[in-house]
Design an enzyme around this catalytic site. Structure first.
Site, PDB file in Angstrom:
ATOM      1  CG  HIS A 189      -4.063  -8.479  -2.920  1.00 13.93           C
ATOM      2  ND1 HIS A 189      -3.063  -8.119  -2.050  1.00 13.93           N
ATOM      3  CD2 HIS A 189      -5.226  -8.207  -2.274  1.00 13.93           C
ATOM      4  CE1 HIS A 189      -3.597  -7.658  -0.930  1.00 13.93           C
ATOM      5  NE2 HIS A 189      -4.898  -7.703  -1.042  1.00 13.93           N
ATOM      6  CG  HIS A 251      -2.461  -2.402  -1.085  1.00 10.37           C
ATOM      7  ND1 HIS A 251      -2.043  -3.236  -2.099  1.00 10.37           N
ATOM      8  CD2 HIS A 251      -2.348  -3.143   0.050  1.00 10.37           C
ATOM      9  CE1 HIS A 251      -1.702  -4.406  -1.604  1.00 10.37           C
ATOM     10  NE2 HIS A 251      -1.875  -4.380  -0.305  1.00 10.37           N
ATOM     11  CE  LYS A 350      -2.128  -4.536   9.785  1.00 11.21           C
ATOM     12  NZ  LYS A 350      -3.115  -5.322   9.009  1.00 11.21           N
TER      13      LYS A 350
END
Length: 501
Positions: A189, A251, A350
């Site tokens: 995406h 990504h 994260k």
């Protein structure tokens, strides 16, 4: 006007489409896929004769599924974009098939629904696999058995495609045994984000940048994908994946490819993917010594994010026996004529101090200091591309501060914000990519050889980490990551560029 050598990338919509979502009641479908389809339908961009078929093990009839989707749309679509007419039209398109994809039973129900329409032989069928990769092959074989894998069918594969090179090849073999490569859409995406695509336009439609886009003028490149959230309810999946597999292999390497690729003859179906593959093949292979020196892995501990106390990764998992990394920083090199000697620094993690995805191209200092007695500071020129959350870009320059009495230098920036420069809202990445699937345009999707080339480069890192006695370095939640990541880049006389710098 498009010519034979430079075809238009705008492909006409088919007259009819069946969009089947395996995992139709799952988080991805409810949070991303169905809202994206609703928003495109609201804009009149779905084929008029479109059906959306959710497939799951849930014992739902069509009305029950429509109620679930209505609730999801009211949750994940802004109130300003919810229109009753558009919502009703979307809900009318929905059907549900209760099916255990690992069982041979009940596939006749999906078969009957797909065949139960006029002109089904010409209908484009999109099969979206929002399920575990281990189910990709079995689902494709069942689709073939019921005649739903013909020339008009397309299969969409969510990441991860495999857990390593061998498993990626096995998944690709299983899916490729049923569908031709031209029918397979491996989705990332990030490639659907407006600012990522605008990177290609910025590079190749503006003459002032391309002559500088090489090792003579570029000092280094930084690519950062930082998240302030922890693993949440994805802990089970994440602990078997880690940041390298979850983010870097797909990504970040895809972003690196778009920065480093050579100009294609035109931006089209295969030309962009051909050039991205060349970048992946040009990445300097990682030896065990390179991995020890040029990679850092970390894991978040308890800390503060936006002033709120958050738990450690071990607490999120419920046990302390994991060696999975939640942070990766590494130094890569593209060994070709354009980029020889230019380091690419990648980092992702994260529970960091901010949520941001960005690319920073740092140019070299001027070859001669022209203002030796000036006041203030002169910093290297930088092109800062913000992928999320606020899409846009800034070109950082040095300017003279107004006033008499000598030169006072000050860094300034030329800003492009999509929110203020354009009146129309930016569609979500999934909106764009799903419409490309319907149109059959694979430009922004990963080809098999790309996926396997990325795994081939990442796998030596995984292998070295698996045999190393070192464990991921701890960093407090709400910080930029472990100090070793700062040392990695400072060793080369550079620093990480933050978005507010």
């Amino acid at each position: 006007m498009p010519t034979a050598s430079s075809p238009s990338t705008l492909v006409a919509l088919p007259p009819s489409c069946d969009f089947t979502v395996f995992g139709g009641t799952g988080d991805l479908a409810m949070r991303k896929l169905l809202p994206a389809l609703y928003l495109r339908d609201r804009e009149g961009q779905l084929p008029a004769d479109t059906r959306i078929i959710g497939v799951s093990r849930s014992a739902l009839d069509d009305d029950g599924y429509r109620e679930q989707v209505r609730s999801a749309l009211t949750t994940y679509v802004s109130a300003a974009q919810l229109e009753e007419d558009a919502l009703s039209r979307m809900l009318d398109r929905l059907h549900h098939v209760t099916l255990d994809v690992e069982s041979s039973a009940d596939w006749h129900q999906l078969h009957g629904l797909l065949k139960d329409r006029d002109g089904h032989e010409e209908t484009v069928r999109v099969h979206y696999l929002a399920v575990s990769p281990k189910l990709f092959g079995p689902i494709c074989r069942r689709l073939d058995e019921i005649g739903a894998a013909d020339a008009n069918a397309r299969i969409v594969m969510e990441k991860p495609v495999g857990h390593d090179l061998a498993s990626a090849q096995a998944v690709n073999d299983a899916v490729g045994g049923v569908f031709a490569e031209s029918q397979i859409f491996r989705i990332d995406h990030y490639l659907g984000k407006e600012s990522v695509q605008n990177l290609l336009v910025t590079r190749f439609a503006n003459t002032f940048l391309e002559p500088l886009w090489n090792s003579r003028w570029v000092d280094h490149v930084q690519i950062t994908v930082a998240e302030s959230l922890g693993v949440g309810d994805r802990g089970g999946y994440y602990d078997h994946s880690g940041a390298l597999r979850d983010m870097v292999q797909n990504h970040l390497l895809q972003l690196l490819c778009l920065v480093a690729m050579e100009p294609p003859t035109y931006v089209g179906r295969e030309t962009v993917r051909d050039e991205k593959l060349k970048v992946l093949q040009a990445l300097k292979p990682m030896t065990p010594e390179d991995v020890d020196r040029d990679t850092v892995r970390g894991r978040y501990g308890a800390g503060l994010v936006d002033g709120v106390a958050v738990p450690s990764y071990a607490d999120d998992l419920g046990h302390s026996g994991s060696s999975t990394e939640t942070f990766v920083a590494l130094r890569a090199e593209v060994q070709n004529w354009r980029w020889a000697g230019v380091p690419f620094y990648l980092r992702t993690g994260k529970r960091m101090d901010r949520r941001a995805s960005e690319i920073v191209v740092v140019f070299k200092e001027p070859p001669h200091a022209m203002f030796p007695h000036s006041e203030g500071v002169s910093t290297p020129n930088r092109l800062h591309i913000q992928v999320q959350p606020d899409e846009g870009m800034r070109l950082h320059l040095t300017a003279k501060e107004p006033g008499p009495g000598g030169y006072r230098l000050r860094p300034v920036s030329l800003d492009l914000s999509y929110a203020t420069a354009f009146t129309q809202p930016c569609p979500d990445a999934y909106e764009r990519l799903l419409m490309d699937v319907v149109r059959g345009n694979p430009t922004l999707f990963m080809r098999r050889d790309e996926v396997e080339a990325a795994w081939r480069w990442v796998e030596p890192i995984l292998n070295r980490w698996a045999t190393s006695p070192d464990r991921p370095k701890r960093y407090p939640a709400g910080t930029p990551g472990p100090t070793a990541a700062a040392i990695l880049i400072e060793r080369d006389g550079r620093t990480w560029q933050e978005s507010d710098q």
